[in-house]
Design an enzyme around this catalytic site. Structure first.
Site, PDB file in Angstrom:
ATOM      1  N   PHE A 175      -4.603  -0.542  -5.282  1.00  0.00           N
ATOM      2  CA  PHE A 175      -5.781  -1.311  -5.689  1.00  0.00           C
ATOM      3  C   PHE A 175      -5.819  -1.525  -7.198  1.00  0.00           C
ATOM      4  O   PHE A 175      -6.858  -1.382  -7.844  1.00  0.00           O
ATOM      5  CB  PHE A 175      -7.068  -0.665  -5.178  1.00  0.00           C
ATOM      6  CG  PHE A 175      -7.045  -0.429  -3.687  1.00  0.00           C
ATOM      7  CD1 PHE A 175      -6.587  -1.414  -2.817  1.00  0.00           C
ATOM      8  CD2 PHE A 175      -7.458   0.780  -3.146  1.00  0.00           C
ATOM      9  CE1 PHE A 175      -6.539  -1.198  -1.445  1.00  0.00           C
ATOM     10  CE2 PHE A 175      -7.417   1.001  -1.776  1.00  0.00           C
ATOM     11  CZ  PHE A 175      -6.959   0.008  -0.927  1.00  0.00           C
ATOM     12  N   HIS A 176      -4.642  -1.902  -7.738  1.00  0.00           N
ATOM     13  CA  HIS A 176      -4.511  -2.256  -9.149  1.00  0.00           C
ATOM     14  C   HIS A 176      -3.927  -3.662  -9.257  1.00  0.00           C
ATOM     15  O   HIS A 176      -2.878  -3.864  -9.876  1.00  0.00           O
ATOM     16  CB  HIS A 176      -3.593  -1.261  -9.879  1.00  0.00           C
ATOM     17  CG  HIS A 176      -4.003   0.161  -9.760  1.00  0.00           C
ATOM     18  ND1 HIS A 176      -3.091   1.214  -9.802  1.00  0.00           N
ATOM     19  CD2 HIS A 176      -5.228   0.738  -9.602  1.00  0.00           C
ATOM     20  CE1 HIS A 176      -3.742   2.355  -9.676  1.00  0.00           C
ATOM     21  NE2 HIS A 176      -5.036   2.097  -9.552  1.00  0.00           N
ATOM     22  N   PRO A 177      -4.567  -4.678  -8.656  1.00  0.00           N
ATOM     23  CA  PRO A 177      -4.001  -6.028  -8.718  1.00  0.00           C
ATOM     24  C   PRO A 177      -4.121  -6.619 -10.113  1.00  0.00           C
ATOM     25  O   PRO A 177      -5.179  -6.545 -10.746  1.00  0.00           O
ATOM     26  CB  PRO A 177      -4.844  -6.806  -7.700  1.00  0.00           C
ATOM     27  CG  PRO A 177      -6.172  -6.102  -7.701  1.00  0.00           C
ATOM     28  CD  PRO A 177      -5.845  -4.648  -7.913  1.00  0.00           C
TER      29      PRO A 177
END
Length: 527
Positions: free
Chosen positions: A466-468
């Site tokens: 969840f580090h786009p």
């Protein structure tokens, strides 16, 4: 309603940006799609298990199938609340390595080297670990706190890394980014401190700041190439807001490129397909979607972990401890320990990151559950992925979520990187003292299962962290969406300031870097 600047998105980039512009005596309209709550559950650090996936706080996006992982469709949480994802994330505060920003500069992004961004990291924070004033800050709004509660197994996890030759690091946000260390969190006095709470709440009464929640921006308004405002829907009413000096998108790596496309900035053929008149040809809008792929490895131990707090009485005591003392399990970030290491000695920089959660969750019927077993979660991800995905419009309706097309394991180097991460998980779990308590892996194959079993597991178990980033890439080349000044190419008075600007991923979680981007943007955005 006219303002000097309109900032779209009150997340990690938008909040420091808006706050610093107000300090410069600029009038600012800060727009947020989510709702400002009277009592926000996300203030409790341990409550993220309830906020993630909850549409009151989370956009709750779903991806398209990923063919690199067997066509999996998964949830991608993004904060839909003042503070953005900083209000629902794991509160892990890590800046990334100095080499990461020097790599940005080497790609043509003048002014984004480590020497340039370090002053903004220092300016934005007040750190418990302010041992060396050359690297840390003590005057900024963003509190960075040491853990108020540590599970005994966490020290043993650190000890096993040291036994494996990984040095202990007193401060991963200090002189060195390598080694194993206690996590630092974006918390203050046992409460989550989102970017909104840190930067905007103290300024809500300022005459130059107007904050509006429950406001969906439909598209940007232009006079030819000049951004002059936004068309929005505020609590069901359509309204145009005018910006005298400019518009800044800080809506994140998913929503900022979405707004550019809705406003006619993107690949002309793709825009025309959805009935949008192209304004600026910029085919890389929504491309270059980078994520940290990795594994969440559940292990069962022979000693009690934080899963024991799922017992009603113990859970009630933990809640009371937080409510009255702001201490205990509910007062700290998800991760107790972080580590950055080189999976082989010949590598130029750490290629793997580890987290330790002193608990383990399972998923049933789409909801997270806390099993009664004594579980921990060992997370490992690669730092600099080569695989990229992209975003696609589903329609020209601003309320229709954009299609997220991930490709986490497209590049063979990323697959092999995750494989090396699994090897290191096994190594640490067999190394005393931590390894002496490991009974079994819950899903990961045991050592010696063979290459075929490992490959099948990695294809099935690899997930995004969840580090786009990267969907509005900055660069010196003509194909870059943004110039290094964060200006949208082909436009005037329009900028982007959030994690979408990354030209290359960093070694670490992205919240601290996103705040830095907002801080720096405030000093460099001028009409």
């Amino acid at each position: 309603m006219e303002f000097d600047y309109i900032v779209v998105g009150s997340g990690s980039g938008g909040c420091p940006l808006a706050a610093r512009l107000v300090e410069r005596k600029q009038s600012v309209l800060l727009l947020e799609a989510g709702k400002k709550e009277r009592f926000n559950l996300s203030h409790v650090p341990g409550a993220l298990v309830y906020t993630i996936g909850n549409r009151r706080y989370d956009w709750a996006y779903k991806t398209e199938p990923d063919p690199s992982r067997g066509g999996v469709v998964e949830d991608w949480p993004r904060g839909k609340v003042p503070g953005g994802s900083s209000a629902i994330n794991g509160m892990i505060f890590i800046r990334g390595a100095a080499r990461d920003y020097d790599a940005w500069e080497a790609l043509g992004n003048t002014g984004w080297g480590w020497k340039d961004v370090l002053p903004y990291f220092r300016k934005m924070e007040t750190a418990d670990e302010d041992r060396d004033n050359h690297f840390r800050g003590g005057l900024g709004p963003q509190r960075v706190s040491a853990l108020r509660w540590r599970h005994p197994i966490s020290q043993k996890f650190i000890d096993s890394f040291q036994a494996a030759g990984i040095p202990f690091n007193e401060d991963l946000n200090g002189a060195s980014h390598e080694g194993v260390a206690w996590n630092q969190g974006s918390t203050r006095d046992g409460r989550r401190l989102s970017a909104f709470e840190a930067f905007i709440r103290p300024k809500l009464s300022a005459t130059d700041l107007k904050f509006l929640d429950q406001t969906i921006v439909r598209h940007i308004l232009f006079d030819k190439t000049r951004a002059r405002g936004v068309a929005a829907t505020h609590r069901g009413q359509n309204v145009d807001f005018v910006a005298r000096k400019g518009v800044i998108l800080s809506a994140g790596s998913i929503n900022s490129p979405h707004l550019l496309m809705l406003s006619g900035i993107g690949d002309p053929a793709h825009l025309k397909k959805h009935g949008i008149v192209p304004r600026v040809e910029s085919p890389e809008v929504g491309r270059n979607l980078m994520e940290h792929p990795g594994l969440y490895v559940l292990a069962e131990l022979d000693i009690e972990t934080a899963n024991g707090l799922s017992h009603p009485i113990k859970g009630a005591l933990a809640l009371a401890e937080w409510a009255f003392k702001r201490s205990g399990f509910l007062s700290v970030p998800t991760a107790q320990v972080l580590a950055f290491l080189r999976s082989s000695p010949g590598l130029a920089e750490p290629d793997l990151q580890f987290h330790l959660f002193p608990f383990g969750l399972t998923k049933a019927d789409g909801k997270l559950k806390v099993p009664k077993a004594n579980l921990v979660t060992i997370l490992v991800n690669i730092n600099h992925p080569k695989s990229t995905g992209h975003l696609e419009l589903r329609s020209n309706d601003p309320l229709a979520p954009i299609a997220i097309v991930p490709r986490l394991l497209d590049h063979r180097d990323d697959f092999e990187g995750v494989m090396r991460g699994l090897d290191w998980v096994r190594k640490i779990c067999s190394m005393p003292p931590f390894g002496s308590h490991v009974l079994k892996f819950c899903e990961a194959p045991a050592s010696g299962a063979g290459r075929e079993a490992d490959e099948a597991y990695i294809r099935k178990a690899t997930v995004p962290f969840f580090h786009p980033v990267g969907t509005c890439r900055m660069g010196a080349d003509d194909r870059a969406v943004l110039s290094p000044s964060l200006k949208v190419r082909g436009t005037d008075n329009l900028w982007v300031a959030d994690a979408s600007i990354f030209p290359r991923h960093i070694a670490g979680n992205t919240n601290a870097t996103s705040i830095m981007i907002g801080e720096r943007a405030a000093d460099h955005i001028h009409p």
